[in-house]
Design a protein around this motif. Structure first.
Motif, mmCIF file in Angstrom:
data_model
loop_
_atom_site.group_PDB
_atom_site.id
_atom_site.type_symbol
_atom_site.label_atom_id
_atom_site.label_comp_id
_atom_site.label_asym_id
_atom_site.label_seq_id
_atom_site.Cartn_x
_atom_site.Cartn_y
_atom_site.Cartn_z
ATOM 1 N N GLY A 456 0.812 -1.212 0.000
ATOM 2 C CA GLY A 456 0.000 0.000 0.000
ATOM 3 C C GLY A 456 0.843 1.258 0.000
ATOM 4 N N GLY A 457 0.326 2.294 -0.640
ATOM 5 C CA GLY A 457 1.029 3.578 -0.683
ATOM 6 C C GLY A 457 1.967 3.713 -1.865
ATOM 7 N N LEU A 458 2.149 2.617 -2.641
ATOM 8 C CA LEU A 458 3.079 2.671 -3.768
ATOM 9 C C LEU A 458 2.366 2.623 -5.117
ATOM 10 C CD1 LEU A 458 5.942 0.261 -2.576
ATOM 11 C CD2 LEU A 458 5.682 2.704 -2.158
ATOM 12 N N SER A 459 1.041 2.667 -5.103
ATOM 13 C CA SER A 459 0.296 2.540 -6.359
ATOM 14 C C SER A 459 0.641 3.665 -7.341
ATOM 15 C CB SER A 459 -1.211 2.527 -6.094
ATOM 16 O OG SER A 459 -1.608 3.711 -5.424
ATOM 17 N N VAL A 460 0.958 4.848 -6.815
ATOM 18 C CA VAL A 460 1.286 5.980 -7.683
ATOM 19 C C VAL A 460 2.550 5.726 -8.497
ATOM 20 C CG1 VAL A 460 2.623 7.180 -5.908
ATOM 21 C CG2 VAL A 460 1.584 8.497 -7.758
ATOM 22 N N ILE A 461 3.447 4.888 -7.979
ATOM 23 C CA ILE A 461 4.700 4.591 -8.683
ATOM 24 C C ILE A 461 4.792 3.114 -9.055
ATOM 25 C CG2 ILE A 461 6.030 6.505 -7.687
ATOM 26 C CD1 ILE A 461 7.125 4.463 -5.620
ATOM 27 N N GLN A 462 3.669 2.425 -9.085
ATOM 28 C CA GLN A 462 3.689 0.968 -9.301
ATOM 29 C C GLN A 462 4.387 0.579 -10.606
ATOM 30 O OE1 GLN A 462 0.024 -1.109 -8.654
ATOM 31 N NE2 GLN A 462 0.706 -2.964 -9.679
#
Length: 511
Positions: A456-462
């Motif tokens: 979680g929290g990394l979807s923006v840079i997935q």
């Protein structure tokens, strides 16, 4: 005699496609220059192909015999040779320009004498002949003999003594031969040469195009060698490193220290877990996984201080690992900015399409070069905060909603600016989650292509983190293949010193 235009007017049409086998020396040279090894004409039945060893192949390519260079060519699909030009208005560039102009002016004055002086012109054609011959593949005997016959220096010198040298004819032959040997990308350069009337300018441009052809040939050689390098590189690198180790027994000192630190970190982690569990048996010796120790060591490389020397076994990948670390640092900041923004003004942007993409687009340019000492991260974060507030307010006003208050904007920009502080909780959280993803990636079997679950929290840079993760895993898995036996010996000595001591004593007594 030099070939005339009529003899070569159909040179372009005579070039065969890669799927056509031809016995023509000229066509074979052109084809082998531009096609994959699998599409080259086969050797005649009377002369079977010679089987050579990998070391012989490396030695035959001179520049590629360097171990580090061989590694770079094999693992970097984009590696190529580029023609170096001096920066415009630089001292070296100015000197080169002056010297070259003086040479070509002198050549022009010699050819304009009555009778003409051909001394320097003959030397140029001698050099051109050697360059053209260097482009030929083994077996191109016909064109080799023709080049030597037409550009026979002794014959040209004899013609010069009788003022009978056909400089334009020789240049015309050279251009036509270049047209047959060059890569298709140089066809336009060849056309421009044919349209040049001034003989001195023509010779100067011939050398310019020949320099480009040298670069093309080097890159073609690299492309052709890459499959051989890749299939043999593990054994080649391991053997070369073993030779270094035999000459320099201390060549694994830094690697041993790197693995030792990883073991100590793992022991410390186990100790912390034991102290938090009252029922745990503290007297039993902890069992440490060698694979886990090694993976933890690889994870350290993503936070490595590159002012320090890397372990010896990772020197060949230093540039790639440093670039990965720098890109991950950028992505980490973007993930932090995104998390802070969503926590503080998430309700205002929840309906904004592609908000995260906009956030990345404004952040990445402002974070370019953030790993340089001169980079001011606090200033960049302040600029990002201003841009985000502007973007959010614009979206709110377009939907007829009240914009962010001055206090809210100040708080948002303040939270973003605090990312630069040491032990910032948001930054620490994102860092741990990136480490968790990379750890999970290294734990996957090397043949498994799917990605682990994104924390979680990394979807923006997935997308970006998965791409970097695959590069990272590729470097690690290849490094394990090459240096696995060396790591195994070090781990055995550090984790099981008693067994290693018994083996050493047994070897000593038997000798």
């Amino acid at each position: 005699m030099p070939l005339n235009d009529d003899q070569n007017s159909d040179s372009d049409s005579s070039r065969l496609s890669e799927s056509t086998v031809s016995s023509s020396d000229t066509e074979y040279s052109r084809q082998s220059f531009n096609s994959d090894s699998s599409s080259k004409p086969s050797s005649p039945a009377s002369s079977p192909p010679k089987v050579i060893t990998f070391d012989e192949l490396m030695a035959a390519t001179r520049n590629l015999s360097n171990w580090t260079l061989a590694h770079e060519i094999a693992v970097n699909a984009n590696f190529c040779i580029k023609q170096e030009d001096y920066p415009q208005n630089s001292f070296a560039g100015t000197v080169k320009q002056i010297v070259h102009k003086a040479f070509w002016d002198h050549l022009e004055s010699e050819l304009n004498e009555d009778p003409p002086e051909y001394k320097h012109a003959i030397k140029l054609f001698e050099e051109i002949k050697e360059i053209l011959l260097s482009f030929l593949t083994p077996g191109a005997n016909r064109i080799h003999n023709q080049i030597c016959e037409v550009l026979d220096t002794d014959l040209i010198r004899q013609q010069a003594e009788h003022n009978a040298v056909d400089i334009p004819g020789l240049a015309n032959y050279v251009i036509n031969t270049m047209g047959k040997l060059c890569a298709p990308i140089r066809d336009n350069d060849i056309k421009q040469l044919k349209a040049t009337d001034n003989i001195v300018e023509l010779l100067r441009q011939i050398f310019r195009v020949l320099d480009l052809m040298k670069v093309d040939m080097a890159n073609y050689t690299i492309k052709s060698l890459r499959p051989y390098l890749w299939h043999n590189l593990v054994d080649y690198e391991r053997t070369k490193f073993q030779e270094i180790l035999e000459e320099t027994p201390s060549a694994l000192n830094l690697t041993t220290e790197w693995i030792k630190e990883s073991i100590e970190d793992e022991l410390s982690s186990i100790s912390d877990e034991s102290s938090s569990c009252p029922g745990a048996d503290s007297s039993s010796k902890p069992i440490i996984s060698p694979t886990l120790v090694l993976n933890n060591g690889y994870l350290k490389l993503l936070q490595w201080d590159y002012c320090k020397t890397l372990p010896e076994t990772l020197i060949t990948d230093e540039v790639r690992l440093q670039e990965l670390r720098e890109k991950l640092n950028q992505l980490k900041v973007i993930a932090c900015v995104s998390l802070i923004t969503n926590n503080m003004v998430g309700a205002a942007v929840v309906d904004v399409p592609d908000f995260t993409d906009h956030l990345k687009r404004i952040s990445l340019p402002l974070l370019e070069g953030m790993n340089k000492k001169s980079f001011d991260l606090k200033e960049a974060l302040n600029a990002i905060g201003i841009q985000i507030c502007s973007m959010v307010n614009k979206s709110l006003s377009e939907r007829g909603l009240p914009t962010l208050s001055e206090e809210m904007q100040s708080n948002l920009m303040g939270q973003i600016a605090h990312i630069v502080e040491k032990n910032n909780p948001v930054c620490s959280l994102i860092d741990k989650r990136i480490q968790l993803f990379m750890r999970s990636l290294l734990a996957l079997p090397s043949f498994q292509k799917c990605m682990p679950t994104m924390p979680g929290g990394l979807s923006v840079i997935q997308k970006e983190i998965e791409f970097l993760g695959s590069q990272y895993a590729s470097i690690v898995n290849f490094n394990k293949k090459v240096y696995g036996p060396f790591y195994a010996n070090i781990l055995k000595k550090l984790l099981f010193p008693e067994a290693a001591m018994e083996k050493t004593e047994a070897e000593t007594s038997s000798n």
